[in-house]
Every structure is written in C-alpha cells, then in structure tokens.
Write an enzyme that holds these catalytic residues in place. Sequence first.
Site, PDB file in Angstrom:
ATOM      1  CB  CYS A   2      -0.875   0.009   1.246  1.00 63.55           C
ATOM      2  SG  CYS A   2      -1.836  -1.481   1.440  1.00 63.55           S
ATOM      3  NE  ARG A  27       4.656   1.111  -1.410  1.00 60.80           N
ATOM      4  CZ  ARG A  27       5.448   1.379  -0.368  1.00 60.80           C
ATOM      5  NH1 ARG A  27       6.536   2.073  -0.557  1.00 60.80           N
ATOM      6  NH2 ARG A  27       5.158   0.945   0.817  1.00 60.80           N
ATOM      7  CD1 TRP A  75      -2.137  -6.815  -1.629  1.00 62.78           C
ATOM      8  CD2 TRP A  75      -1.915  -5.928  -3.647  1.00 62.78           C
ATOM      9  NE1 TRP A  75      -2.125  -7.832  -2.517  1.00 62.78           N
ATOM     10  CE2 TRP A  75      -1.994  -7.333  -3.781  1.00 62.78           C
ATOM     11  CE3 TRP A  75      -1.785  -5.165  -4.806  1.00 62.78           C
ATOM     12  CZ2 TRP A  75      -1.940  -7.981  -5.013  1.00 62.78           C
ATOM     13  CZ3 TRP A  75      -1.727  -5.818  -6.026  1.00 62.78           C
ATOM     14  CH2 TRP A  75      -1.802  -7.204  -6.117  1.00 62.78           C
ATOM     15  CG  ASN A 101       0.471   1.143   4.063  1.00 63.33           C
ATOM     16  OD1 ASN A 101      -0.622   1.293   3.507  1.00 63.33           O
ATOM     17  ND2 ASN A 101       1.592   1.631   3.578  1.00 63.33           N
ATOM     18  N   GLY A 102      -0.722  -2.369   6.677  1.00 58.73           N
ATOM     19  CA  GLY A 102      -0.414  -3.390   7.686  1.00 58.73           C
ATOM     20  C   GLY A 102      -1.651  -4.193   8.034  1.00 58.73           C
ATOM     21  CD  GLU A 488      16.758 -19.694   0.839  1.00 60.80           C
ATOM     22  OE1 GLU A 488      16.955 -20.579  -0.014  1.00 60.80           O
ATOM     23  OE2 GLU A 488      16.843 -18.480   0.568  1.00 60.80           O
ATOM     24  CE  LYS A 492      19.042 -15.826  -0.159  1.00 58.95           C
ATOM     25  NZ  LYS A 492      18.456 -16.928  -0.804  1.00 58.95           N
ATOM     26  CD  GLU A 495      21.961 -16.692  -3.220  1.00 56.54           C
ATOM     27  OE1 GLU A 495      21.963 -16.696  -4.451  1.00 56.54           O
ATOM     28  OE2 GLU A 495      20.920 -16.784  -2.560  1.00 56.54           O
ATOM     29  CG  HIS A 511      23.602 -41.746   8.559  1.00 60.02           C
ATOM     30  ND1 HIS A 511      23.672 -43.062   8.967  1.00 60.02           N
ATOM     31  CD2 HIS A 511      22.477 -41.241   9.132  1.00 60.02           C
ATOM     32  CE1 HIS A 511      22.623 -43.348   9.714  1.00 60.02           C
ATOM     33  NE2 HIS A 511      21.877 -42.271   9.827  1.00 60.02           N
ATOM     34  CE  LYS A 610      15.639 -11.365  -7.681  1.00 54.88           C
ATOM     35  NZ  LYS A 610      15.833 -12.029  -6.361  1.00 54.88           N
TER      36      LYS A 610
END
Length: 615
Positions: A2, A27, A75, A101-102, A488, A492, A495, A511, A610
């Site tokens: 928003c 946005r 939004w 917003n929120g 993940e 992060k 990379e 193992h 990207k």
Amino acid sequence: MCGIVGYVGAQQAASLVIEGLKKLEYRGYDSAGIAVLGPDGALHVARAEGKLGNLTRKLVGQELPGTFGLGHTRWATHGRPSEENAHPHRDASGRIVVIHNGIIENFLELKNELREEGVVFTSETDTEVVAQLLGAAVRREPGTPFREIVKRELARLRGMFALVLFSSTEPRVLYAAKNGPPLVYGKGEGEAFLASDALALLSHTRDLVFLEDGDLARVTAETFEVTDLSGRPLDRPLKRATWDAVSAEKGGFPHFMAKEIAEQPTVVVETVGHKISLETGEFSEDAMGVSRELLRSVSRLHLVACGTSWHAALVGKFLLEEIARIPTEVDYASEFRYRSPLVGPETLVVGISQSGETADTVGALQEAVRQGSRTVGVVNVPGSAIARMVDGVLATHAGPEVGVASTKAFTTQLAALVLFAAYAKACREGRSGLAADDPLLAGLAHLPLAMQQTLALDGAIEKIAAKLVNARDVLFLGRGIHYPIALEGALKLKEISYLHAEGYPAGEMKHGPIALIDSNLPVIGLAPGDALYEKVSSNLREVKARDGILYALVTEGDQEVSSFADASLAIPKIHPALQPILSVLPLQLLAYHVARKRGCDVDQPRNLAKSVTVE
Ligand code: AGP
C-alpha cells in the site's frame, strides 16, 4: 504494497497527494482514495476500485479545494478490492479519517466491542475499525482533546500498522503512528508531508524523519512532535537525504537486500490478504489461482523449481502432505524435465518461481503439459512467462525483488504454500474455507508481528556473523520442515559471502558429515520447539561432544539447546506451518552481515543473475 501520502501546507493538497501516490504505484495496489479538508471546513472524500486513473477520472470537474489532506493506494488484505473497502475510512460521524498499511491483529475483538455499542460498519476492513474506535471514544468523551483519544485508543491496537489520520474537528493536524510498515515525515517551508516511502516526498523535500516502531507523530505545517503511545516525548531529529534516485529506491537502507528483508512482514500480509479472510476463513477461489474442482480432480501434486524456490517447494511438500494429505513430489526443474517424469492428467504440476522466467522451470512446466498435466504457477511477477503459460496463478505479492539473493520472495512463497495446502484440504473436504476458530487463522493474523519481532534480533545476529567471517565452512542443520530452511540458510550464505556452506538433515549428520565436526567448524542448528525438538537436541549435543561450535536458533522459552549452544537466538513460537517463515529470517540476516563484513557485493554477488533465463 500500500501507499500512503499526507500533506499540510499552502499548496493544493489533492494534486500533491495524487502525484505522491503515483510515485508509489510500482508497489502494486487495487484501489485508491483521497480526502481533502476544504477552506470552508467541508470534507471531500473520493475513492475508486482499480488504478489511480479511475480515481482521477472521478475527480474530473470535482474540485477538491484545500491545502490539507491525505491519500492511499490499497493492496487488499481484509476485504476484497472494492470502493467500499478502499481507504480513507471514516467513523460514523464522518469527521475522523484514517488510512493504513499493515494488519490489525485484534481487529475482530475491537469490531465486536464496537458493534455491541451499536456501531454499524460499512466495510470489511480492519482499517475502518480504527476510525470507528476513535469516533466512539470522541462520542463518549466530547470534552477530551482528540490527541489524548488518539494516544489512548491506538495503544489498544495489536499488530502491524502505519496509520495516518485526522479529525475535521482539529483541522490541519495530521497524526501518524508506526509499528512495522515504514512511515516517513518530510519538512518543507511552511508545509509538511507524510508518506510510506521517501520516494513520494523527495521532489518536495529532503529533510526527513523515518519514524520508528512505537512512534506517534503530531504534524502541522509548522510543527512536528513525536511521542510514544504513553505520551513520553521522543527525539526524532531531521536527517538530510542526499540520495540519488537509486538510493531513494533503497528507502534509506544500504542495500536492496536489507530493504527487502525488512519488507517481509508487510509483503507477507499482502500475499495472504488477497487470498483468505482472516475474519471468516473463507478463501477467494480467484486469488488462489486453482479451481476447487481442479484440486478435487487430481490425486498427486508435483512441485518443480530452482534454487531458493526449490527450497520453498520442499517446505510445500511438508505442508501439502501434512495439512491436505495429498501425495506430493518435489523436483529440481532442471532434473524433472529430462528424466521422463511420471506425470499426467491425475497430477497437478506446480512451478514455483519469483521471476516467472527461469528457463529450467519454464521447461519443466512445458514437459508437464506435454505429459497431459494441468499446471499452476506460484510467481511474483505478473505477466511473466510462467504466469502466462499455466492454467492458474497463485500469486505472491512481494513487490519488485532487486537483490539477487531471494528473501521476501521466499517468505511470500512459503505463505502462499501454507494457504494452498489449507485451501486444498478445504476443497477436498467440501468446505469453502477454514473454520473461524482454526488456529491457523490466528497464526496468520499474528505472523507479521512475529516476523517483525524476529527481525528485531538483528543486533544479536550481527554479533554471530562477526564470528563466521573467516570460517572455512559452515554447516546448517535442520529437521522435518526445517531441513529446507537449513538448505536455504546455506544457500544465502554461500551465494553472497562466497563462504562454503552446506545444509543437512540433522538426523543424517551421523551418516557422514559428523566427520567434519571440530573446533573450527561453526554449526547453525535449527531447533524450534516443534515435534522433532528432542531429536534435534540430541543431534546438536553430538556437535558439542566433538568440540563443534554451535549457534542455535530456538523458540522463546527454550531451556535445553540454548543451555549448551555457544550462542542462541530465540524467536517467537507460532503455528507449526508458519514457523519456517520466522526461522529463515535470522539466516537471511546472518548471510547479509557476513557478506557485508567480508566486503562482498551484497546486492549483486559475483557470477549470479537475478533471473536465470538460460539453461
Ligand atoms: C536465490 O537466492 C537465488 N538467487 C536463486 O537460487 C533463485 O532462487 C533461482 O534462480 C530461482 O529463481 P526464480 O525463483 O526466479 O525461478
């Protein structure tokens, strides 16, 4: 996300507000509105569904005279995109005007309290609850100064909010309250601005204050006072923004990745909001992208993706099998497309992709179609190749993700997959949504605040990052739904800092990888208080028994793992299906700080693109 713009000064407010909202259009939003207080004290409000053009067309021939006003692009979160749900929202008297917003987590409790007082609501939004709450208090205490009512009533709100509001009984005074989503104040010559993003203000002023969580500002053309909600004065000095346009897009953050990490509570709200009503539990079939009939017709799911999105797919498998009890396979898209996969009309193939352009994922979906499968895309970029080729889109609403390392796209993918699993369960049980008392609804309402609380651990995370800067290797361990989060975290770190890191199922360490453990190997152990906690705790004890260095991620109240870890971070405990969304946040920040300390290019790491649009 928003957009908020507020103005008080000597210029015509309507044109300034619309101009500011246009700068925030990138946005994404689905309705807009404006309120201007005329010199005669008359309040003019206009709202429209859809794009700003629909609003400005409404304003043609309708002068909105006045040098004081605000505007909003929404939004949809609570309540579908529509004119009656568009902001600004007003109280019953029509004199109190609010934009937001929120997500107000306790909006339902407050709404029921107001309904019992006879308040009649005109929208499905949580924002209207704020306006009506203030209005009811003014009616009960006509002699109390509005600023006192604002302080007291806003202190009752729980959740994440950036609010800008005024009462026409106190003209030319704007109130701004921040707890989560950004709010910035801009000071001009005899005028003042408020906005959700500095981008909307920079053409008028560079003297800014980024409000902090818990701040309540009272703004006039000449004055700017900030207190906390108990009324304690706070010092918020003006800062001169010397940004160029690109820096402005970073919103004051040093890197896009830092900004995008910080945006996650807000964009998760927007990804969830469109798809389910947190009040009724009802799903929107359109927004879920998959018809109920299609979900009932398939017997298996197959998720295909690459990189971080593949980690989201692994979490998705746990969610879909645990919640919806649908057999679900996961494949690297680059593997799926070349191994004669056994899919067909009975299989729904789901491609997960932030860009919607990843060649391997596009190829995998094309293979699925060749085999006769129906397809769905979980994508962040509307109009992307995948969005155009699939039978349905389950959209994430992360907004543009500029940093090459995916962060907010990942957490919005996880949020979308939680909803997809719950929706699939409801469809297959012949229900239209979650039961209103389903704990997942409360979890989803609490999620943004819990994310914000987790991100607030940034200082402690940076201290741990300092210990990893010269590590040779780093091992991330997790179990169950947190095994993909370990993967993940490792991705992060490697990379963007170029340190070698590996994610591994905690139960598998003995193992093989346990041979790596010694006093030079930092281990990041994910030990949330879930059903596998005891197992993970004993796996992590094995690390310490071999002099490994253990940094543990636990949930608040943890007594065991945190007692033997070298350092631990305690994050909020939340519904098990939502816990991975919290657990990944410290790992994103850890990678970010290590990369910064190693002088790496955080936003554009070497060798990476990207979107990998080639094989
Ligand atoms: C994420 O940090 C990486 N940059 C990369 O693994 C990415 O997730 C992968 O290339 C898939 O991209 P997509 O989500 O746009 O399909």
